[in-house]
Design a protein around this motif. Sequence first.
Motif, PDB file in Angstrom:
ATOM      1  N   ASN A  17      -4.077  -5.789  -4.649  1.00 14.32           N
ATOM      2  CA  ASN A  17      -4.641  -7.105  -4.318  1.00 14.32           C
ATOM      3  C   ASN A  17      -4.581  -8.090  -5.483  1.00 14.32           C
ATOM      4  O   ASN A  17      -5.479  -8.897  -5.673  1.00 14.32           O
ATOM      5  CB  ASN A  17      -6.090  -6.949  -3.837  1.00 14.32           C
ATOM      6  CG  ASN A  17      -6.544  -8.144  -3.012  1.00 14.32           C
ATOM      7  OD1 ASN A  17      -5.736  -8.975  -2.603  1.00 14.32           O
ATOM      8  ND2 ASN A  17      -7.838  -8.239  -2.774  1.00 14.32           N
ATOM      9  N   ASN A  71      -7.206   2.927   8.665  1.00 18.90           N
ATOM     10  CA  ASN A  71      -8.153   1.911   8.189  1.00 18.90           C
ATOM     11  C   ASN A  71      -7.638   0.545   8.623  1.00 18.90           C
ATOM     12  O   ASN A  71      -6.525   0.154   8.272  1.00 18.90           O
ATOM     13  CB  ASN A  71      -8.284   1.989   6.663  1.00 18.90           C
ATOM     14  CG  ASN A  71      -9.306   1.015   6.120  1.00 18.90           C
ATOM     15  OD1 ASN A  71      -9.073  -0.197   6.103  1.00 18.90           O
ATOM     16  ND2 ASN A  71     -10.427   1.520   5.653  1.00 18.90           N
ATOM     17  N   ASP A  92     -13.262  -8.333  -5.294  1.00 17.07           N
ATOM     18  CA  ASP A  92     -12.982  -7.948  -3.908  1.00 17.07           C
ATOM     19  C   ASP A  92     -13.811  -6.711  -3.549  1.00 17.07           C
ATOM     20  O   ASP A  92     -13.927  -5.784  -4.351  1.00 17.07           O
ATOM     21  CB  ASP A  92     -11.490  -7.639  -3.739  1.00 17.07           C
ATOM     22  CG  ASP A  92     -11.136  -7.307  -2.309  1.00 17.07           C
ATOM     23  OD1 ASP A  92     -11.092  -6.105  -1.981  1.00 17.07           O
ATOM     24  OD2 ASP A  92     -10.916  -8.241  -1.507  1.00 17.07           O
ATOM     25  N   ARG A  93     -14.367  -6.701  -2.350  1.00 18.74           N
ATOM     26  CA  ARG A  93     -15.262  -5.599  -1.971  1.00 18.74           C
ATOM     27  C   ARG A  93     -14.532  -4.266  -1.870  1.00 18.74           C
ATOM     28  O   ARG A  93     -15.155  -3.206  -2.009  1.00 18.74           O
ATOM     29  CB  ARG A  93     -15.938  -5.908  -0.641  1.00 18.74           C
ATOM     30  CG  ARG A  93     -14.990  -6.013   0.546  1.00 18.74           C
ATOM     31  CD  ARG A  93     -15.740  -6.263   1.836  1.00 18.74           C
ATOM     32  NE  ARG A  93     -14.835  -6.323   2.985  1.00 18.74           N
ATOM     33  CZ  ARG A  93     -15.232  -6.476   4.244  1.00 18.74           C
ATOM     34  NH1 ARG A  93     -16.525  -6.585   4.501  1.00 18.74           N
ATOM     35  NH2 ARG A  93     -14.362  -6.524   5.224  1.00 18.74           N
ATOM     36  N   ASN A  94     -13.222  -4.309  -1.628  1.00 16.47           N
ATOM     37  CA  ASN A  94     -12.446  -3.076  -1.497  1.00 16.47           C
ATOM     38  C   ASN A  94     -11.768  -2.660  -2.797  1.00 16.47           C
ATOM     39  O   ASN A  94     -11.690  -1.469  -3.112  1.00 16.47           O
ATOM     40  CB  ASN A  94     -11.388  -3.225  -0.399  1.00 16.47           C
ATOM     41  CG  ASN A  94     -12.004  -3.416   0.979  1.00 16.47           C
ATOM     42  OD1 ASN A  94     -12.967  -2.755   1.326  1.00 16.47           O
ATOM     43  ND2 ASN A  94     -11.449  -4.338   1.758  1.00 16.47           N
ATOM     44  N   THR A  95     -11.263  -3.620  -3.547  1.00 21.84           N
ATOM     45  CA  THR A  95     -10.475  -3.293  -4.737  1.00 21.84           C
ATOM     46  C   THR A  95     -11.206  -3.556  -6.046  1.00 21.84           C
ATOM     47  O   THR A  95     -10.669  -3.273  -7.112  1.00 21.84           O
ATOM     48  CB  THR A  95      -9.151  -4.083  -4.724  1.00 21.84           C
ATOM     49  OG1 THR A  95      -9.428  -5.488  -4.630  1.00 21.84           O
ATOM     50  CG2 THR A  95      -8.299  -3.673  -3.533  1.00 21.84           C
ATOM     51  N   ASP A 128      -8.448  -2.542   7.800  1.00 20.48           N
ATOM     52  CA  ASP A 128      -8.161  -3.491   6.724  1.00 20.48           C
ATOM     53  C   ASP A 128      -6.841  -3.165   6.043  1.00 20.48           C
ATOM     54  O   ASP A 128      -6.047  -4.065   5.730  1.00 20.48           O
ATOM     55  CB  ASP A 128      -9.296  -3.490   5.692  1.00 20.48           C
ATOM     56  CG  ASP A 128     -10.561  -4.134   6.219  1.00 20.48           C
ATOM     57  OD1 ASP A 128     -10.460  -4.920   7.177  1.00 20.48           O
ATOM     58  OD2 ASP A 128     -11.647  -3.863   5.674  1.00 20.48           O
ATOM     59  N   THR A 129      -6.594  -1.879   5.811  1.00 21.40           N
ATOM     60  CA  THR A 129      -5.336  -1.464   5.184  1.00 21.40           C
ATOM     61  C   THR A 129      -4.148  -1.801   6.068  1.00 21.40           C
ATOM     62  O   THR A 129      -3.116  -2.296   5.592  1.00 21.40           O
ATOM     63  CB  THR A 129      -5.357   0.046   4.898  1.00 21.40           C
ATOM     64  OG1 THR A 129      -6.461   0.340   4.045  1.00 21.40           O
ATOM     65  CG2 THR A 129      -4.072   0.496   4.232  1.00 21.40           C
ATOM     66  N   THR A 161       0.872  -1.177   0.000  1.00 15.63           N
ATOM     67  CA  THR A 161       0.000   0.000   0.000  1.00 15.63           C
ATOM     68  C   THR A 161       0.903   1.218   0.000  1.00 15.63           C
ATOM     69  O   THR A 161       1.241   1.755  -1.013  1.00 15.63           O
ATOM     70  CB  THR A 161      -0.941   0.000   1.226  1.00 15.63           C
ATOM     71  OG1 THR A 161      -0.160  -0.175   2.420  1.00 15.63           O
ATOM     72  CG2 THR A 161      -1.936  -1.131   1.110  1.00 15.63           C
TER      73      THR A 161
END
Length: 263
Positions: A112, A148, A43-46, A150-151, A4
């Motif tokens: 990801n 965050n 993926d829900r985030n990416t 998750d990050t 990240t």
Amino acid sequence: MTDTQTSPDTSAEQEAPPAVELPWADVHAEHHRMLRLAPLKTDRNTGGRPLRFVEFGYAERNSKELSLMRLTIKLPGQRVRKEQNLLDVWVDHQTRRVHFGPDSGLQIEPLNRGIGRYLAAQGISWAKKRWPGYTVDGTDLNNKDALNEDTRLRRDHFLRAHGFEVAYADAQHLKGSVKEVKVGDLLADWNSEKLQQVEILEAAQMLQQAEHNLAEQEVKLKKHEEKVSKYKREDAGLRFTITCLVAFAVFQAGLLIWIATHR
């Protein structure tokens, strides 16, 4: 170094002495390899993660004082910022220390897909083969990554998967740092389920298979087109026959009415 972004805290940057200008700023990748990003679930985030091919490049420079391995990822048909998809491994032979750059952190696009792990693994493998006794510099982690959860977890997993020790000075996991570690203790692994190296012969076989599949599809398409043309001709013939039968029926009906009225 994360997939990240990891960079020293702003306060640390302000207190640090001016950075020494390093050589080889204009070095570009000289060796190239194709990578296959495997299709994965959305993926829900990416977001979506379809099948994709990218280009991995690297260049190496050496002097008596320093060595550099520059690793890059190029995305066909897509531009990224110059600081993205770039990893530098700097080796100082005078102090026997290794530093991962850029200082702004490893910034990957797309996220990801296993690219960050792969770049780190290549850089670590290069350093381990040559200077396993050297020390990798420790660094403070960017506070923004910890905002965050998750990050932060993804970042810490990335670092620990490569053998780095992540420590926190507070219970909120905001003030994180990576400890010094010997190059020989690092791990040069990546997720081969997400990303695979494609050799030239494999790429040629893939192209050959794709061309074969395309030829088969063209044959099938031609057969379907011939069937459609046949059905259209038969349909036209049927329409003409029906039209003739309707006209004949109308003629017969008219004739019968004429006979009936003129007897």
